[in-house]
Design an enzyme around this catalytic site. Structure first.
Site, PDB file in Angstrom:
ATOM      1  N   LYS A 241       0.819  -1.217   0.000  1.00 39.20           N
ATOM      2  CA  LYS A 241       0.000   0.000   0.000  1.00 39.20           C
ATOM      3  C   LYS A 241       0.849   1.262   0.000  1.00 39.20           C
ATOM      4  CE  LYS A 241      -0.742   0.119   5.035  1.00 39.20           C
ATOM      5  NZ  LYS A 241      -0.061   1.369   5.349  1.00 39.20           N
ATOM      6  N   THR A 242       1.984   1.249   0.712  1.00 38.26           N
ATOM      7  CA  THR A 242       2.853   2.435   0.723  1.00 38.26           C
ATOM      8  C   THR A 242       3.390   2.708  -0.675  1.00 38.26           C
ATOM      9  OG1 THR A 242       3.495   1.932   3.006  1.00 38.26           O
ATOM     10  CG2 THR A 242       4.864   3.504   1.816  1.00 38.26           C
TER      11      THR A 242
ATOM     12  N   ASP B 155      -3.933   7.197   5.224  1.00 40.10           N
ATOM     13  CA  ASP B 155      -3.434   5.830   5.380  1.00 40.10           C
ATOM     14  C   ASP B 155      -4.012   5.227   6.663  1.00 40.10           C
ATOM     15  OD1 ASP B 155      -1.982   3.545   4.891  1.00 40.10           O
ATOM     16  OD2 ASP B 155      -0.074   4.357   5.593  1.00 40.10           O
ATOM     17  N   GLU B 156      -4.080   3.895   6.720  1.00 34.71           N
ATOM     18  CA  GLU B 156      -4.574   3.170   7.903  1.00 34.71           C
ATOM     19  C   GLU B 156      -5.945   3.707   8.338  1.00 34.71           C
ATOM     20  OE1 GLU B 156      -3.073   0.593   8.699  1.00 34.71           O
ATOM     21  OE2 GLU B 156      -0.907   0.792   8.526  1.00 34.71           O
TER      22      GLU B 156
ATOM     23  N   GLN C 227      -7.415  -5.509   9.756  1.00 33.02           N
ATOM     24  CA  GLN C 227      -6.337  -5.134  10.675  1.00 33.02           C
ATOM     25  C   GLN C 227      -6.756  -4.008  11.622  1.00 33.02           C
ATOM     26  OE1 GLN C 227      -2.128  -5.364   9.150  1.00 33.02           O
ATOM     27  NE2 GLN C 227      -3.130  -5.334   7.159  1.00 33.02           N
TER      28      GLN C 227
ATOM     29  N   ARG D 126       2.453 -11.415  10.235  1.00 29.97           N
ATOM     30  CA  ARG D 126       3.796 -10.872  10.482  1.00 29.97           C
ATOM     31  C   ARG D 126       4.854 -11.860  10.012  1.00 29.97           C
ATOM     32  NH1 ARG D 126       2.394  -6.607   9.728  1.00 29.97           N
ATOM     33  NH2 ARG D 126       0.426  -7.648   9.344  1.00 29.97           N
TER      34      ARG D 126
END
Length: 759
Positions: free
Chosen positions: A32-33, A219-220, A250, A605
């Site tokens: 996404k970044t 973002d987020e 998330q 993770r």
């Protein structure tokens, strides 16, 4: 730029869709970044959008810095004209320019948690609230949630005027806000709330920033709370060029205000929104992703999506059921040692993730015994240390003399004969005449209750502060800190001390000077107020960037802290009902779904290998308890997981970890240790007692009557009280039971003759 060559199909679509509302659902590890970076570069380089018209909001300074650097690498210095920052940093920039419009001065102080607590204690004391009846922590939490929901003290009071407890909290909230304003201070929650208040009270200011920021990216977005949502909504109202990126799977910060409805309801807010799903994962092996997918699909409140990868399947998720928490810790340490030796992995490639910080002790002990270096994320933070907070209080008081909290902290540090009783007399005088503490200190000779000696010490302090204020406007921050350390005698006192801890404090203060030097080297605005702003806005999550500072330590942290990070080998420990998920999850569907999202975050993770461990018996708050294996493990399909022994070798589904044959048959029924809980079925949440009523098994029962004494059953003994069966075997027509009693530890009993009630 040839974006098609740089991005996959979905990423490309996200990068070139510029106008109108856009929702990018970005799964874990889906890049996404990268999308946001190229989206901004494309807007400036290809579409000729002016950089200053772009606002990009993130949740951490680390993420903002990384994004800025990536865009700069593509388009050069033009990236500096964009606003890429956190919610709080963005709002501080606006408030520094505009806050006078709502009655504050531009040199306001930002209070951190410890400053808040000091001020809150004063309010609690002034209002004579019984702090044993209503704790400071409860009041602080409720004030924070009220601000998240944009509730003023008056509206909070009106809503709760018939509830004695809540009404008292509302009164504290009102006084707390009043004293914040008297101190020309804002707490962290105020930064966004006051910006929204500014926009609503002053339409011209809102219109100015709406015109300025024609393109907004967040973002987020799944982590936004009520006031953050409103801030973004107001700014985007005019042009509606809003792009939000996030993953509802998330959303793990509900406990601190995050509202999953913000991302789930985006299409309702913007019916013409374009929805783009990023489902290609570039982080994890196939089996890990499949495990994450089959766990999270059990949540009803989510957007439909599934992670996929072009990587190989990799190994199965390894499940280990230990006999005790000590055995669990030993297993994890032994496996890390074994994998490191066999595969040549560095220790920084391993992470141990747990639900709460309190779980770290067992693993620390096991790692120490195995001589494995480790680092815990979540200890005392640099800016939270006493000596650092003392120096920052001096700096805050120099910038904003009305900051009484900072003044009270430093007035007798180091000791200069101005005790608590003297300070209280000055505070009483200030309150009586409705003036600030600094003003009261400036006229101490007029306070009749003070002695000449009291006044002399205070006047020396004030003379020193006045001189430092003049210096603060002409010398660099680093030099100012060194001057304060010398002029106050703070450093001299530490250097003459024989305490080992004080040697460490000296090193920390030197590090603070170095921190200020770095600030002066990298910041355009080198003022003292800019430095304090930078320090105030550093968040815990920003301090994770240097977790591998020596290249060879295993990392221990909560799953919450691990969000956004990745490791080749991950151990998710304490995977038991009652720990992960926690007990409150069985009383609330929304909490269970949040726990499942947390599990999803933990699983994703892992890049190559994932272990999930649990224990049949463990000590919790000094009591021996027995928890069933986590439902989340049983939600992973059997072809994706395999049970291993203490040595790490694969075993059958019916085997346990550290003691072969112990509790044999347990893993054939993953729910057999559920205690009073039942599994989820058809995605419906239905916690209820697995059995109802109470039956008795006595010494006169026939052998067949003992068939209900199975693993996980709660029982009551006339002497030992309530416990849980953690082992059961048949011997010559009798039952041999190992029972973990809540208050009496583990006992071994034979039935008959023992009398037990089934609960």
């Amino acid at each position: 730029m040839d974006l098609k060559a740089l991005l996959n199909k979905e990423q490309y679509e996200g990068a070139i869709t510029i106008d109108g509302p856009v929702l990018i659902l970005a799964g874990a590890g889906s890049g996404k970044t990268r999308v946001l970076t190229y989206r901004m570069a494309h807007m400036i380089e290809d579409l000729r959008v002016q950089p200053y018209k772009i606002l990009a909001i993130t949740f951490t300074n680390k993420a903002a810095k990384e994004m800025q650097e990536r865009v700069k690498a593509i388009i050069g210095d033009r990236a500096d004209d964009m606003w890429i920052s956190t919610f709080h940093s963005t709002c501080v920039k606006i408030l520094r320019r505009e806050i006078e419009k709502i009655g504050y001065k531009k040199n306001f102080t930002i209070y951190d948690t410890s400053d808040q607590k000091v001020l809150l204690k004063e309010c609690i004391k002034a209002l004579q609230v019984n702090d044993k009846e209503i704790t400071e922590q409860e009041i602080m939490g409720k004030i924070g949630r009220a601000k998240d929901n944009m509730q003023s003290p008056d509206s909070y009071y009106r809503e709760n005027e018939h509830n004695y407890r809540e009404k008292k909290i509302a009164e504290v909230y009102k006084m707390y806000q009043k004293r914040l304003k008297e101190n020309n201070a804002l707490d962290f929650d105020d930064l966004i709330m006051k910006t929204v208040e500014l926009f609503k009270k002053d339409p011209e200011t809102l219109e100015f920033y709406q015109r300025k920021f024609q393109y907004i990216m967040v973002d987020e977005y799944q982590d936004t709370n009520g006031v953050q949502y409103e801030f973004v909504r107001l700014l985007a109202e005019k042009h509606r060029n809003i792009c939000v990126v996030g993953d509802d799977d998330q959303c793990i910060y509900q406990w601190r205000g995050a509202d999953i409805k913000n991302i789930l309801g985006f299409e309702k807010d913007y019916p013409d929104a374009k929805v783009i799903k990023l489902e290609q994962n570039y982080r994890s092996k196939g089996n890990i992703l499949d495990a994450a997918n089959v766990v999270i699909v059990n949540n009803a409140n989510r957007k439909s999506k599934a992670l996929r990868t072009e990587q190989e399947a990799g190994g199965k998720i390894k499940i280990y059921r230990a006999y005790s928490d000590g055995d669990e810790g030993a297993f994890v340490a032994n496996q890390i040692k074994k994998i490191s030796d066999d595969d040549g992995r560095r220790y920084d490639e391993f992470a141990i993730l747990y639900r709460t910080n309190a779980q770290s002790r067992i693993f620390e002990e096991s790692l120490r015994r195995a001589a494995i270096p480790y680092k815990i994320i979540g200890g005392t933070k640099f800016y939270d240390r006493k000596e650092i907070k003392d120096m920052l209080a001096y700096l805050k008081a120099l910038v904003n003399p009305e900051d009484s909290v900072s003044l009270k902290r430093i007035i007798n540090v180091p000791k200069r004969g101005i005790g608590d009783a003297t300070i209280q007399k000055i505070m009483d005088f200030a309150n009586d005449y409705e003036i600030g503490l600094y003003d009261a200190l400036s006229q101490v000779r007029t306070i009749p209750t003070l002695t000449a000696r009291n006044c002399g010490g205070i006047e020396k302090f004030m003379e020193m502060m006045d001189n430092l204020m003049v210096l603060s406007e002409t010398i660099p921050v680093s030099t100012l800190i060194e001057t304060i350390l010398k002029e106050t005698g703070y450093m001299k006192e530490l250097e003459s001390s024989k305490e080992i801890e004080d040697k460490s404090r000296i090193e920390n203060l030197k590090e603070l000077v170095s921190d200020a030097v770095d600030f002066e080297r990298t910041s355009e605005d080198k003022s003292l107020s800019a430095y304090l702003e930078k320090v105030s806005l550093v968040q815990d999550t920003d301090k994770l960037e240097d977790i591998d500072n020596d290249g060879g330590t295993v990392v221990l942290m909560t799953v919450h802290s691990a969000k956004g990070l990745e490791f080749p080998v991950v151990f998710m420990v304490g995977m038991e009902n009652g720990i992960f998920p926690g007990p409150s999850s069985f009383d609330s569907e929304s909490e269970m779904e949040e726990s499942r999202r947390l599990c999803y975050v933990g699983i994703t993770r892992a890049k190559e290998n994932l272990y999930m461990t649990s224990a049949e018996v463990r000590r919790v708050f000094g009591r021996t308890v027995a928890y069933p294996q986590s439902d989340f493990i049983s939600e992973i399909k059997s072809d994706l997981r395999e049970y291993v022994s203490a040595s790490g070798d694969v075993k059958g589904e019916g085997s346990t970890g550290s003691r072969p044959g112990y509790g044999a048959g347990y893993n054939n029924n993953p729910h057999s240790l559920k205690g009073s809980y039942v599994p989820f079925q058809n995605n419906r949440f239905a916690p209820k007692p697995a059995t109802s009523g109470v039956s008795t098994v006595s010494s006169s029962s026939s052998p067949a009557g003992t068939s209900e004494l199975t693993l996980g059953r709660k029982v009551k003994h006339e002497k030992f009280g309530v416990g849980t069966i953690v082992s059961a075997s048949d011997i010559d027509g009798k039952k041999k039971l190992t029972i973990a009693f809540n208050n009496q530890g583990v006992k071994m009993l034979m039935v008959p003759p023992a009398n037990l009630e089934l609960l």
